[in-house]
Design an enzyme around this catalytic site. Structure first.
Site, mmCIF file in Angstrom:
data_model
loop_
_atom_site.group_PDB
_atom_site.id
_atom_site.type_symbol
_atom_site.label_atom_id
_atom_site.label_comp_id
_atom_site.label_asym_id
_atom_site.label_seq_id
_atom_site.Cartn_x
_atom_site.Cartn_y
_atom_site.Cartn_z
ATOM 1 N N ARG A 7 0.823 -1.210 0.000
ATOM 2 C CA ARG A 7 0.000 0.000 0.000
ATOM 3 C C ARG A 7 0.855 1.256 0.000
ATOM 4 N NH1 ARG A 7 -1.468 1.297 4.451
ATOM 5 N NH2 ARG A 7 -2.357 -0.649 5.223
ATOM 6 N N TYR A 17 -15.804 19.643 -13.479
ATOM 7 C CA TYR A 17 -16.192 18.239 -13.596
ATOM 8 C C TYR A 17 -17.431 17.950 -12.748
ATOM 9 C CZ TYR A 17 -15.900 13.188 -13.731
ATOM 10 O OH TYR A 17 -16.194 11.858 -13.905
ATOM 11 N N ASP A 68 -6.781 21.181 -12.648
ATOM 12 C CA ASP A 68 -7.169 19.913 -13.255
ATOM 13 C C ASP A 68 -6.728 19.959 -14.715
ATOM 14 O OD1 ASP A 68 -8.538 17.849 -14.617
ATOM 15 O OD2 ASP A 68 -10.137 17.819 -13.113
ATOM 16 N N LYS A 97 -8.487 9.450 -19.279
ATOM 17 C CA LYS A 97 -8.925 10.074 -20.534
ATOM 18 C C LYS A 97 -7.775 10.099 -21.537
ATOM 19 C CE LYS A 97 -12.645 10.913 -18.024
ATOM 20 N NZ LYS A 97 -12.861 12.176 -17.308
#
Ligand code: PLP
Length: 406
Positions: A46, A105, A174, A199
């Site tokens: 992790r 978004y 972003d 994307k």
């Protein structure tokens, strides 16, 4: 310093070694051999993984090329939302104020609700016209999305970042739509460049991923610690696929940007199309600013426009042959959707978000114009829609629309 394409094909690769692959395969490990005292970078799965580490180096080299090595650090996440949440939740405390775009978004409003429940004040303002400037007083974090999704407005990142820094606020951008080849927020003064790698960055529509990049090691350390605590870690297979995809990033974004511009130009004079937006279009209200702060004529793969009503938009989407009706954007196969079907964006019923893939531009433009012609004749469309349905039945499938987002 090398060019973008040269950098993209080698980003994050280890030094060539005899009998080793260029890009080592994914390391699947929950834990690592750890005899005696705790030491070395790899202890538990992790915390760190060599496949993430290579991808993170690659992304940092693209977001902030340095000589030698990247001038920033990146932290990979299993999705764009995990990366976005990590910035907010690692940086803000109760009593802090964050400034968000009002047209960003579609999950930002849901994030806002959570932040407010934690005692963080949130203000919003539109991306266009640098309207967030007026909301900065007393803010701790300014969140910018430029170009914005799905409206494709652009704001002056450098101007906003300077104003935010004067007031002691951190600035995050972003960078999903532009990709680091189209825009380098850290060079424009932002503290964080954050993106969905789902994307255009990875471009094949087959994985989810996200990242946070920053120059200040204290910021990346806080984000890294947040990742460990939240446990929001990318899978090694996804990280490896993403790294593999970066080699073609320049080819894809250049081709997609050229295709998007050609499509926007073809739509400009259509009487049935209004509200056409694409930052690469010289007549677009965002063009001058986009040209100043974006790079290499890479204005992204998204074109948005409005058809007269919902039924018209649905006929158009059904009549497309080379374009999948699907959400997301940035993939090698063109996709389009009627954005209003989700209910989360403030867009007209006939609003189409179109993502241009890497098909031959003439084929794509011809398909879109033919579909618009079909859609303009409510009865004439039935034949083409039936033909599409038949193709779906015989296995050359158009994907079904999935259930709506929460
Ligand atoms: C898709 C998207 C996100 C969210 O990314 P996921 O990988 O789907 O979690 C965030 N910001 C923008 C601009 C996006 O387009």
């Amino acid at each position: 310093m090398t060019g973008d394409g040269t950098r993209a094909v080698r980003a994050g690769l280890p030094e060539p070694r005899a009998n080793e692959p260029a890009l080592p395969g994914p390391a699947f490990a929950a834990h690592y051999h750890l005899p005696g005292e705790v030491s070395g970078p790899y202890t538990y799965g992790r915390e760190a993984n060599p496949t993430w580490a290579a991808l993170e180096t690659a992304i940092a080299e693209l977001e902030a090329p340095g000589d030698p090595g990247p001038a920033a650090e990146a932290v990979a996440f299993p999705s764009g939302m995990a990366a976005i949440s990590a910035v907010f939740l690692s940086q803000l405390r109760p009593g802090d104020t964050a400034v968000l775009p009002s047209d960003g978004y579609q999950l930002l409003p849901a994030l806002r609700e959570r932040l407010e429940a934690f005692g963080i004040a949130v203000r919003t303002a539109p991306t266009a016209g640098d309207a967030q400037l007026a909301a900065l007083e007393g803010a701790r974090l300014l969140w910018i999305e430029s170009p914005s999704n799905p409206g494709l407005d652009v704001c002056d990142i450098r101007r906003l970042a300077e104003a935010a820094h004067r007031r002691g606020a951190l600035v995050a951008v972003d960078n999903t739509l532009a990709t680091p080849l189209g825009q380098r927020p850290l060079d424009l003064g932002a503290d964080f460049s954050v993106a969905s790698g789902t994307k255009a960055l990875t471009g094949h529509g087959d994985l989810l991923l996200g990242y946070v990049a920053a120059r200040d090691p204290r910021l990346t350390a806080a984000v890294r610690t947040w990742r460990k605590v939240a446990g929001a870690i990318p899978g090694p297979m996804e990280a490896w696929l993403a790294h593999r995809s970066l080699a073609t990033l320049q080819l894809r974004v250049d081709r997609q940007a050229a295709g998007a511009l050609a499509l926007a130009e073809a739509l400009r004079d259509r009487p049935d199309v209004t509200g056409l937006r694409h930052p690469g279009l010289p007549s677009d209200p965002a063009h001058d600013l986009a040209r100043q702060q974006m790079r290499g004529g890479r204005f992204g793969c998204v074109v948005s426009f409005v058809l007269p009503d919902r039924a018209h938009a649905e006929r158009f989407l059904a009549a497309l042959r080379l374009v999948d009706e699907a959400t997301s954007f940035g993939g090698v196969r063109s996709t389009a959707e009627r954005r209003g079907r989700w209910g989360g964006d403030a867009v007209p019923e006939g609003f189409i978000r179109f993502s241009v893939g890497v098909e031959d531009t003439e084929d794509l433009v011809a398909d879109v114009l033919a579909a618009l012609d079909e859609a303009a004749r409510p009865d004439g469309n039935a034949a083409r829609a039936e033909e599409n349905a038949a193709r779906a039945d015989d296995g050359s499938a158009r994907p079904d629309e999935g259930p709506a987002h929460p």
